[in-house]
Design a protein around this motif. Structure first.
Motif, PDB file in Angstrom:
ATOM      1  N   ALA A  69     -25.206   8.521  -9.809  1.00  0.00           N
ATOM      2  CA  ALA A  69     -25.336   7.066  -9.848  1.00  0.00           C
ATOM      3  C   ALA A  69     -24.606   6.575  -8.594  1.00  0.00           C
ATOM      4  CB  ALA A  69     -24.449   6.339 -11.045  1.00  0.00           C
ATOM      5  N   SER A  70     -25.156   5.676  -7.888  1.00  0.00           N
ATOM      6  CA  SER A  70     -24.493   5.171  -6.730  1.00  0.00           C
ATOM      7  C   SER A  70     -23.286   4.142  -7.015  1.00  0.00           C
ATOM      8  CB  SER A  70     -25.540   4.233  -5.990  1.00  0.00           C
ATOM      9  OG  SER A  70     -24.829   3.937  -4.764  1.00  0.00           O
ATOM     10  N   THR A  71     -22.249   4.422  -6.171  1.00  0.00           N
ATOM     11  CA  THR A  71     -20.991   3.638  -6.253  1.00  0.00           C
ATOM     12  C   THR A  71     -21.089   2.537  -5.189  1.00  0.00           C
ATOM     13  OG1 THR A  71     -19.923   5.337  -7.292  1.00  0.00           O
ATOM     14  CG2 THR A  71     -18.288   3.531  -6.636  1.00  0.00           C
ATOM     15  N   THR A  72     -20.599   1.087  -5.454  1.00  0.00           N
ATOM     16  CA  THR A  72     -20.746   0.281  -4.384  1.00  0.00           C
ATOM     17  C   THR A  72     -19.338   0.128  -3.551  1.00  0.00           C
ATOM     18  OG1 THR A  72     -22.167  -1.211  -5.775  1.00  0.00           O
ATOM     19  CG2 THR A  72     -20.814  -2.229  -3.960  1.00  0.00           C
ATOM     20  N   MET A  73     -19.199   0.343  -2.408  1.00  0.00           N
ATOM     21  CA  MET A  73     -18.442   0.226  -1.530  1.00  0.00           C
ATOM     22  C   MET A  73     -17.915  -1.117  -1.381  1.00  0.00           C
ATOM     23  SD  MET A  73     -17.503   3.387  -1.061  1.00  0.00           S
ATOM     24  CE  MET A  73     -16.441   3.296   0.830  1.00  0.00           C
ATOM     25  N   SER A  74     -16.545  -1.619  -1.379  1.00  0.00           N
ATOM     26  CA  SER A  74     -15.980  -2.960  -1.276  1.00  0.00           C
ATOM     27  C   SER A  74     -14.667  -2.768  -0.535  1.00  0.00           C
ATOM     28  CB  SER A  74     -15.543  -3.522  -2.512  1.00  0.00           C
ATOM     29  OG  SER A  74     -14.947  -2.937  -3.309  1.00  0.00           O
ATOM     30  N   SER A  75     -14.363  -3.688   0.312  1.00  0.00           N
ATOM     31  CA  SER A  75     -13.258  -3.954   1.014  1.00  0.00           C
ATOM     32  C   SER A  75     -11.969  -4.686   0.482  1.00  0.00           C
ATOM     33  CB  SER A  75     -13.511  -4.473   2.472  1.00  0.00           C
ATOM     34  OG  SER A  75     -12.205  -4.793   3.329  1.00  0.00           O
ATOM     35  N   ASP A  76     -10.823  -4.197   0.609  1.00  0.00           N
ATOM     36  CA  ASP A  76      -9.897  -4.877  -0.290  1.00  0.00           C
ATOM     37  C   ASP A  76      -8.777  -5.426   0.724  1.00  0.00           C
ATOM     38  OD1 ASP A  76     -10.603  -4.447  -2.738  1.00  0.00           O
ATOM     39  OD2 ASP A  76      -9.384  -2.921  -3.002  1.00  0.00           O
ATOM     40  N   ALA A  77      -9.408  -5.588   2.037  1.00  0.00           N
ATOM     41  CA  ALA A  77      -8.492  -6.462   3.047  1.00  0.00           C
ATOM     42  C   ALA A  77      -7.745  -7.551   2.540  1.00  0.00           C
ATOM     43  CB  ALA A  77      -9.170  -6.696   4.295  1.00  0.00           C
ATOM     44  N   SER A  78      -6.351  -7.444   2.672  1.00  0.00           N
ATOM     45  CA  SER A  78      -5.676  -8.491   2.052  1.00  0.00           C
ATOM     46  C   SER A  78      -4.974  -9.708   2.407  1.00  0.00           C
ATOM     47  CB  SER A  78      -4.279  -7.783   1.305  1.00  0.00           C
ATOM     48  OG  SER A  78      -3.533  -7.046   2.249  1.00  0.00           O
ATOM     49  N   GLY A  79      -5.206  -9.625   4.142  1.00  0.00           N
ATOM     50  CA  GLY A  79      -4.679 -10.772   4.834  1.00  0.00           C
ATOM     51  C   GLY A  79      -5.397 -10.889   6.284  1.00  0.00           C
ATOM     52  N   PHE A 241       7.475   1.469   3.956  1.00  0.00           N
ATOM     53  CA  PHE A 241       6.234   1.370   4.090  1.00  0.00           C
ATOM     54  C   PHE A 241       5.706   2.526   4.761  1.00  0.00           C
ATOM     55  CE2 PHE A 241       8.191  -0.172   7.745  1.00  0.00           C
ATOM     56  CZ  PHE A 241       7.579   0.126   8.921  1.00  0.00           C
ATOM     57  N   VAL A 242       4.189   2.328   4.638  1.00  0.00           N
ATOM     58  CA  VAL A 242       3.305   3.331   5.279  1.00  0.00           C
ATOM     59  C   VAL A 242       2.544   2.704   6.249  1.00  0.00           C
ATOM     60  CG1 VAL A 242       3.363   5.252   3.391  1.00  0.00           C
ATOM     61  CG2 VAL A 242       1.778   3.097   3.260  1.00  0.00           C
ATOM     62  N   PRO A 243       1.955   3.189   7.303  1.00  0.00           N
ATOM     63  CA  PRO A 243       1.524   2.535   8.192  1.00  0.00           C
ATOM     64  C   PRO A 243       0.398   1.366   8.025  1.00  0.00           C
ATOM     65  CG  PRO A 243       1.535   4.899   8.692  1.00  0.00           C
ATOM     66  CD  PRO A 243       1.965   4.597   7.429  1.00  0.00           C
ATOM     67  N   ARG A 244      -0.352   1.633   7.117  1.00  0.00           N
ATOM     68  CA  ARG A 244      -1.440   0.529   6.715  1.00  0.00           C
ATOM     69  C   ARG A 244      -1.111  -0.647   6.121  1.00  0.00           C
ATOM     70  NH1 ARG A 244      -5.280   3.000   2.335  1.00  0.00           N
ATOM     71  NH2 ARG A 244      -6.186   0.807   2.144  1.00  0.00           N
ATOM     72  N   ALA A 245       0.442  -0.819   5.786  1.00  0.00           N
ATOM     73  CA  ALA A 245       1.072  -1.955   5.101  1.00  0.00           C
ATOM     74  C   ALA A 245       0.870  -3.293   6.243  1.00  0.00           C
ATOM     75  CB  ALA A 245       2.503  -1.632   4.817  1.00  0.00           C
ATOM     76  N   ILE A 246       1.163  -3.047   7.473  1.00  0.00           N
ATOM     77  CA  ILE A 246       1.505  -3.873   8.646  1.00  0.00           C
ATOM     78  C   ILE A 246       0.567  -3.862   9.773  1.00  0.00           C
ATOM     79  CG2 ILE A 246       3.126  -5.295  10.007  1.00  0.00           C
ATOM     80  CD1 ILE A 246       5.272  -4.105   8.136  1.00  0.00           C
ATOM     81  N   GLY A 247      -0.118  -4.869  10.373  1.00  0.00           N
ATOM     82  CA  GLY A 247      -0.927  -4.725  11.503  1.00  0.00           C
ATOM     83  C   GLY A 247      -0.341  -5.533  12.587  1.00  0.00           C
ATOM     84  N   LEU A 248      -0.525  -4.982  13.740  1.00  0.00           N
ATOM     85  CA  LEU A 248      -0.345  -5.698  15.029  1.00  0.00           C
ATOM     86  C   LEU A 248      -1.463  -5.830  15.746  1.00  0.00           C
ATOM     87  CD1 LEU A 248       1.641  -6.824  16.932  1.00  0.00           C
ATOM     88  CD2 LEU A 248       2.083  -4.532  17.838  1.00  0.00           C
ATOM     89  N   VAL A 249      -1.925  -7.204  16.191  1.00  0.00           N
ATOM     90  CA  VAL A 249      -3.547  -7.355  16.588  1.00  0.00           C
ATOM     91  C   VAL A 249      -2.905  -8.059  18.073  1.00  0.00           C
ATOM     92  CG1 VAL A 249      -5.560  -8.340  16.551  1.00  0.00           C
ATOM     93  CG2 VAL A 249      -4.432  -7.589  14.515  1.00  0.00           C
ATOM     94  N   THR A 250      -3.613  -7.582  19.152  1.00  0.00           N
ATOM     95  CA  THR A 250      -3.587  -7.990  20.448  1.00  0.00           C
ATOM     96  C   THR A 250      -4.895  -8.438  21.119  1.00  0.00           C
ATOM     97  OG1 THR A 250      -3.748  -5.785  21.216  1.00  0.00           O
ATOM     98  CG2 THR A 250      -1.458  -6.697  20.803  1.00  0.00           C
ATOM     99  N   GLU A 279       0.660  -8.941   7.241  1.00  0.00           N
ATOM    100  CA  GLU A 279       0.224  -7.868   6.244  1.00  0.00           C
ATOM    101  C   GLU A 279      -1.100  -7.520   6.427  1.00  0.00           C
ATOM    102  OE1 GLU A 279      -0.235  -8.890   1.838  1.00  0.00           O
ATOM    103  OE2 GLU A 279       1.798  -8.746   1.936  1.00  0.00           O
ATOM    104  N   SER A 280      -1.179  -6.231   6.011  1.00  0.00           N
ATOM    105  CA  SER A 280      -2.528  -5.475   5.983  1.00  0.00           C
ATOM    106  C   SER A 280      -2.777  -5.175   4.717  1.00  0.00           C
ATOM    107  CB  SER A 280      -2.700  -4.368   7.004  1.00  0.00           C
ATOM    108  OG  SER A 280      -3.764  -3.819   6.743  1.00  0.00           O
TER     109      SER A 280
END
Length: 293
Positions: A69-79, A241-250, A279-280
């Protein structure tokens, strides 16, 4: 012999040269960008970015000769992280140049680099207060139990211990960033522990190996110390934290533009950076609250 004035130093105010030197200065003073997710969105038509975090998948048992059976992929981007401009301007006057006989361009570059580094590092550390999960108690010194509780909380939240988007980063595991007072209390707790000085010696043996801020390694976690960790009343709010916790966008690199102001008899050095920190993934970090006295 004619005394040099600011107008004779235009070759030293080359934007590309100053940009490189500012970034070099900033790298020496910061460590947070090496611990978190990084993304540059220059030319993407928006000043808002979400780090794509895929939802967890579950494997299922199979029946021979039957389709899966196929599983639907989804994104849980939180912020969402919004990029804004920050900048610093320094005016170099003709009078100062004539009185001193020289322009200390290196000092100007260093000052601009420190200003940008402090601003970005402060913004990254400020994200700690947004974590929904917390360990520690207000007005109580940091303890070894607080560190253990934070690690258990990360594991129970199924945080991903690694950073596949930054394979070249030397820090891909768990990081702990504490304010100087918190770090001092942590070292005191190690000294007072019943299992002697071995953990403290192991912590101190790694201190400073990767430049400014690294306080050591304990139970496989890298500990970092910063005076820019945010305060909350009489307490400080560090984080594990682990790296994916916080994002720095330039949005592009540092912009440097000298501008001559003849009526003011000076030359401006305008330094601008577009960035945002936020927060990521809320499940990827835990704030550590303890007494700031």
């Amino acid at each position: 012999m004619a005394i040099s004035t600011i107008t004779t130093f235009n070759d030293l105010l080359n934007s590309e040269i100053i940009s490189d030197l500012i970034l070099e200065e900033a790298r020496d003073l910061t460590f947070m960008p090496s611990l978190i997710l990084l993304k540059d969105i220059e030319g993407q038509g928006s000043n808002v970015y979400k780090f794509p975090i895929l939802a967890a998948l579950a494997a299922a048992g199979l029946t021979e000769a039957s389709d899966m059976a196929s599983t639907t992929m989804s994104s849980d981007a939180s912020g969402s992280i919004t990029v804004d401009e920050v900048g610093v301007r320094v005016d170099l006057s003709d009078k100062a140049a004539k009185l001193t006989g020289r322009i200390d361009v290196d000092a100007v570059i260093a000052a601009c680099g420190r200003a940008l580094a402090t601003k970005i590092e402060t913004a990254c550390c400020a994200v700690f207060t947004s974590a929904s999960r917390s360990v520690g108690t207000t007005n109580v010194d940091l303890s070894l139990a607080n560190v253990d509780d934070a690690l258990y909380t990360l594991k129970l939240g199924k945080a991903v211990f690694g950073n596949p988007t930054q394979p070249g980063s030397p820090f891909q595991g768990v990081s702990v960033v504490l304010q100087t007072v918190q770090m001092s209390n942590f070292r005191t707790a190690l000294r007072q522990a019943n299992y002697s000085f071995d953990p403290l010696n192991a912590l101190l043996a790694e201190a400073g190996k990767f430049g400014s801020g690294l306080a050591g390694v304990y139970q496989g976690m890298t500990f970092w110390e910063s005076t820019l960790v945010p305060a909350s009343g009489d307490d400080f709010v560090g984080a594990m934290f682990v790296p994916r916790a916080i994002g720095l966008v330039t949005a592009g690199g540092v912009s440097v533009e000298p501008q001559r102001d003849a009526s003011a008899r000076s030359t401006e050095v305008n330094v601008v950076q577009m960035y945002g920190a936020g927060e990521s993934d809320d499940l990827a970090y835990v704030k550590i609250l303890s007494d700031g006295a």
